[in-house]
Design a protein around this motif. Structure first.
Motif, short mmCIF file in Angstrom:
data_model
loop_
_atom_site.label_atom_id
_atom_site.label_comp_id
_atom_site.label_asym_id
_atom_site.label_seq_id
_atom_site.Cartn_x
_atom_site.Cartn_y
_atom_site.Cartn_z
N THR A 120 0.85 -1.19 0.00
CA THR A 120 0.00 0.00 0.00
C THR A 120 0.88 1.24 0.00
O THR A 120 1.92 1.28 0.65
CB THR A 120 -0.92 0.02 1.23
N ILE A 121 0.45 2.26 -0.72
CA ILE A 121 1.09 3.57 -0.69
C ILE A 121 0.19 4.48 0.15
O ILE A 121 -1.02 4.51 -0.05
CB ILE A 121 1.24 4.14 -2.12
N TYR A 122 0.81 5.19 1.08
CA TYR A 122 0.09 6.11 1.96
C TYR A 122 0.53 7.54 1.65
O TYR A 122 1.70 7.87 1.78
CB TYR A 122 0.40 5.80 3.43
N ALA A 123 -0.42 8.38 1.27
CA ALA A 123 -0.13 9.78 0.93
C ALA A 123 -0.08 10.59 2.22
O ALA A 123 -1.12 10.99 2.75
CB ALA A 123 -1.18 10.31 -0.02
N TYR A 124 1.13 10.82 2.73
CA TYR A 124 1.29 11.45 4.04
C TYR A 124 1.24 12.97 4.01
O TYR A 124 0.57 13.59 4.84
CB TYR A 124 2.60 10.98 4.67
N GLN A 125 1.96 13.59 3.09
CA GLN A 125 2.07 15.06 3.10
C GLN A 125 2.14 15.56 1.66
O GLN A 125 2.69 14.88 0.80
CB GLN A 125 3.32 15.49 3.86
N ALA A 126 1.59 16.74 1.42
CA ALA A 126 1.59 17.29 0.06
C ALA A 126 1.70 18.80 0.10
O ALA A 126 1.48 19.43 1.13
CB ALA A 126 0.30 16.90 -0.66
N GLY A 127 2.04 19.35 -1.04
CA GLY A 127 2.07 20.80 -1.22
C GLY A 127 1.75 21.11 -2.67
O GLY A 127 2.08 20.32 -3.56
#
Length: 167
Positions: A120-127
């Motif tokens: 699984t890929i977990y999208a932790y932080q974005a900008g």
């Protein structure tokens, strides 16, 4: 509370076919207009130097987006920024992190920090670049990242998001 996690099929075509007609049309438009022409390019950190570059992009875009909303972002705290940079290096060395950024015409407009585990890929932080919102950098990034995840054989993608009002 809803959990925004999707199971990934074996192929990109299967994924696109599972979308509603209007969403499928939007995805195909982004692919044709931006990704296939090279106007939009997904960059993925492959070395520690690229990881450092990507972290700088992520932090800059996150801060600018939060400021555009009149908010303080998590990177305002030097301890958090230091912690995440150190954690990123350790996770990267253990193949438990992917750091991506999207460039439009050579300019970074979105960045994402993804944790990896259990297929699984977990999208932790974005900008995202607040000056590029009309170009929908988040949508472009999501399409490119999901396409990459499916090609790499990941089984699910967790947006680490519920129904929180701030997201």
């Amino acid at each position: 509370m809803n959990c925004w996690r999707i199971e990934l099929p074996n192929t990109w075509e299967e994924y696109v076919a599972s979308l509603s007609k209007s969403h499928r049309k939007q995805v195909r438009r982004v692919e044709r207009r931006l990704l296939e022409t090279g106007k939009a390019q997904l960059q993925t950190a492959q070395t520690l130097g690229e990881l450092e570059q990507g972290m700088e992009i992520l932090i800059d875009l996150h801060r600018r987006r939060r400021q555009s909303l009149g908010e303080k972002g998590c990177f305002q705290c030097p301890q958090f920024a230091g912690f995440l940079n150190e954690a990123a290096q350790r996770l990267f060395r253990q193949d438990c992190l992917q750091l991506h950024w999207m460039e439009l015409a050579g300019r970074p407009v979105a960045a994402e920090f993804h944790l990896l585990g259990g297929r699984t890929i977990y999208a932790y932080q974005a900008g995202i670049d607040p000056d590029a919102l009309a170009e929908e950098p988040g949508r472009i990034m999501t399409i490119a990242v999901l396409k990459k995840a499916i090609a790499e054989g990941w089984r699910s993608f967790d947006f680490l998001r519920g129904d929180e009002s701030y997201k």
